[in-house]
Scaffold this motif. Sequence first.
Motif, PDB file in Angstrom:
ATOM      1  N   LYS A  79      -6.463   9.807  -0.340  1.00  0.00           N
ATOM      2  CA  LYS A  79      -6.163   8.801  -1.219  1.00  0.00           C
ATOM      3  C   LYS A  79      -7.521   7.692  -1.442  1.00  0.00           C
ATOM      4  N   GLU A 118      -1.265  11.023   4.991  1.00  0.00           N
ATOM      5  CA  GLU A 118      -2.473   9.963   4.479  1.00  0.00           C
ATOM      6  C   GLU A 118      -2.913   9.488   5.461  1.00  0.00           C
ATOM      7  N   GLU A 126       5.094  -0.884  -6.806  1.00  0.00           N
ATOM      8  CA  GLU A 126       3.923  -0.362  -6.047  1.00  0.00           C
ATOM      9  C   GLU A 126       4.216   0.607  -5.017  1.00  0.00           C
ATOM     10  N   GLU A 127       5.010   0.367  -4.050  1.00  0.00           N
ATOM     11  CA  GLU A 127       5.153   1.287  -3.437  1.00  0.00           C
ATOM     12  C   GLU A 127       5.573   3.317  -4.560  1.00  0.00           C
ATOM     13  N   GLU A 141       2.426   4.741  -5.403  1.00  0.00           N
ATOM     14  CA  GLU A 141       1.583   4.625  -4.179  1.00  0.00           C
ATOM     15  C   GLU A 141       2.564   5.862  -3.672  1.00  0.00           C
TER      16      GLU A 141
END
Lengths: 115, 115
Positions: free
Chosen positions: B71, B65, B2-3, B6
Amino acid sequence: MEERIEISILLDFYGELLTDKQKDIMNMYYNEDLSLGEISEINNTSRQAIHDILKRCCKLLLEYESKLELKNKNEKLLLLKESLLVKFDCLSDMVNNDEAAFLINEIKKQLIENL
Amino acid sequence: MEERIEISILLDFYGELLTDKQKDIMNMYYNEDLSLGEISEINNTSRQAIHDILKRCCKLLLEYESKLELKNKNEKLLLLKESLLVKFDCLSDMVNNDEAAFLINEIKKQLIENL
């Protein structure tokens, strides 16, 4: 004058990417309309130092815009929003159905609040 | 995993703020799935140097971010778009007027293409 407004808008989009000190000085000059003399006094530094910081930060903000185009994209979103709202008004005039009129109103509200 | 996803998404939003070399190395690792060994060979440098660049760039992307939230804002826009499209479908079902149905379709197209 136009350049001042543009820099002030870019400061809204990219101010967070500057250091706190840079942001403060840019805000004093471009948003609070303080003079170089006043800003240099507040910061206990020379007018030349303030001038250099302003110049460097303007260059940075313009570079950020050339890379990320947030101001440009935001202008396009606002045009889209306007254009959609005009179309919804036309749609409201075409519809003689309470349920549909209510939904059109809901959509308009959602658009105004979120776009 | 998942990282990785991202970071790959953040690279889409903020990649332009990295140097060309940083961007290339990040792309090789996060988008083209090359190993540290392969990237260090291509760049004629050590695995440690590549590792340090990847680590530093990930930190930079996460900082961008946290400051600009592009995002996050984009995710909200996509949710808004989905929600509006569902409402347009409901609206289409409520309307029995060719002119209004045509306009609803036009609005949907404009939204899909521009949001």
